[in-house]
Design a protein around this motif. Structure first.
Motif, PDB file in Angstrom:
ATOM      1  N   GLY A 193      50.755  -0.350  69.625  1.00  0.00           N
ATOM      2  CA  GLY A 193      49.698  -1.320  69.357  1.00  0.00           C
ATOM      3  C   GLY A 193      49.690  -1.834  67.937  1.00  0.00           C
ATOM      4  O   GLY A 193      48.675  -2.328  67.452  1.00  0.00           O
ATOM      5  N   GLN A 194      50.828  -1.729  67.246  1.00  0.00           N
ATOM      6  CA  GLN A 194      50.903  -2.130  65.841  1.00  0.00           C
ATOM      7  C   GLN A 194      51.655  -3.442  65.638  1.00  0.00           C
ATOM      8  O   GLN A 194      51.837  -3.877  64.503  1.00  0.00           O
ATOM      9  N   TRP A 195      52.107  -4.052  66.706  1.00  0.00           N
ATOM     10  CA  TRP A 195      52.818  -5.334  66.590  1.00  0.00           C
ATOM     11  C   TRP A 195      51.795  -6.437  66.843  1.00  0.00           C
ATOM     12  O   TRP A 195      51.299  -6.588  67.945  1.00  0.00           O
ATOM     13  N   VAL A 196      51.451  -7.179  65.817  1.00  0.00           N
ATOM     14  CA  VAL A 196      50.407  -8.187  65.942  1.00  0.00           C
ATOM     15  C   VAL A 196      50.958  -9.550  65.555  1.00  0.00           C
ATOM     16  O   VAL A 196      51.972  -9.665  64.862  1.00  0.00           O
ATOM     17  N   GLY A 197      50.281 -10.570  66.004  1.00  0.00           N
ATOM     18  CA  GLY A 197      50.702 -11.933  65.686  1.00  0.00           C
ATOM     19  C   GLY A 197      49.512 -12.861  65.674  1.00  0.00           C
ATOM     20  O   GLY A 197      48.372 -12.459  65.911  1.00  0.00           O
ATOM     21  N   GLY A 198      49.768 -14.123  65.409  1.00  0.00           N
ATOM     22  CA  GLY A 198      48.695 -15.101  65.377  1.00  0.00           C
ATOM     23  C   GLY A 198      48.017 -15.189  64.024  1.00  0.00           C
ATOM     24  O   GLY A 198      48.367 -14.469  63.091  1.00  0.00           O
TER      25      GLY A 198
END
Length: 234
Positions: free
Chosen positions: A61-66
């Motif tokens: 859950g550590q891959w974020v975007g936007g």
């Protein structure tokens, strides 16, 4: 279907260039140039390692975007009206932001005004055909703010603002911009305008947060501050 002049020749030309590139790539893979082929192998290993790391981060859950802030997500991070309205919200000592007088005191310190006493914040105040983005009325003092992100000044804009608000009690005129930007429409009123930046605004909001209990601070304060620090740190 109708083709423009030379369009089929263009396609043929691209095909030839593609075949040449593909041939060179096959030569590398076949080891015709051992040194470059070794680089390609190492590149492939590095790429596969990056893919494994991406999968690990996604699983955790550590891959974020936007966009990094809500204001950016709704396309308001450079909107002068939105950014100025948020500043006006924070300048109210009785506002539900939770910072009390900290932000108005910070702005007063930056522009050199004792902002003690009652405060009234007005957004987009219009006089005749001229609008002031933000006006803060106090006891014996007035802050008149013209805020800019990327837009240019309208003809005689700053001189007209000075003419129309110059008779208020203890007026201070603030030209608020991204980075150091000299006003071009303050011809007669140049000596009355004080240049300040959104970066300075972010600094005294950050300082105000340090002095307050985080539990009492409205979430919008953090989002606005992060928007300033990311998009207006010029």
């Amino acid at each position: 279907m109708t083709h423009g002049a030379g369009s089929l020749d263009d396609v043929a030309g691209w095909a030839l260039r593609y075949n040449d590139a593909a041939s060179e790539w096959r030569g590398l893979i076949a080891g015709e140039d051992v040194g470059v082929a070794g680089l390609v192998d190492r590149w492939r290993d590095t790429f596969e390692e990056a893919q494994r790391e991406e999968r690990r981060l996604v699983a955790a859950g550590q891959w974020v975007g936007g966009p990094p802030t809500l204001l950016a997500a709704i396309g308001q991070e450079y909107r002068e009206a939105a950014m100025t309205a948020a500043l006006g919200w924070l300048l109210r000592p009785d506002g539900q932001h939770g910072l009390g007088r900290a932000v108005i005191d910070g702005l007063g310190a930056v522009v050199g005004v004792d902002v003690a006493g009652t405060v009234r914040v007005v957004l987009e105040e219009v006089r005749h055909d001229t609008r002031a983005d933000l006006v803060v009325y106090g006891s014996g003092w007035t802050l008149i703010v013209e805020a800019k992100t990327f837009s240019s000044e309208r003809p005689r804009q700053l001189d007209r603002i000075h003419e129309l608000w110059g008779r208020e009690a203890g007026p201070k005129f603030v030209f608020l911009t991204r980075g150091e930007r000299q006003p071009v429409t303050a011809r007669e009123s140049a000596d009355h305008w004080h240049n300040h930046t959104w970066r300075q605004v972010a600094a005294f909001i950050r300082a105000a947060l340090v002095k307050k209990d985080a539990v009492t601070i409205a979430p919008g304060v953090h989002d606005y501050l992060m928007t300033l620090e990311i998009f207006h740190d010029a």
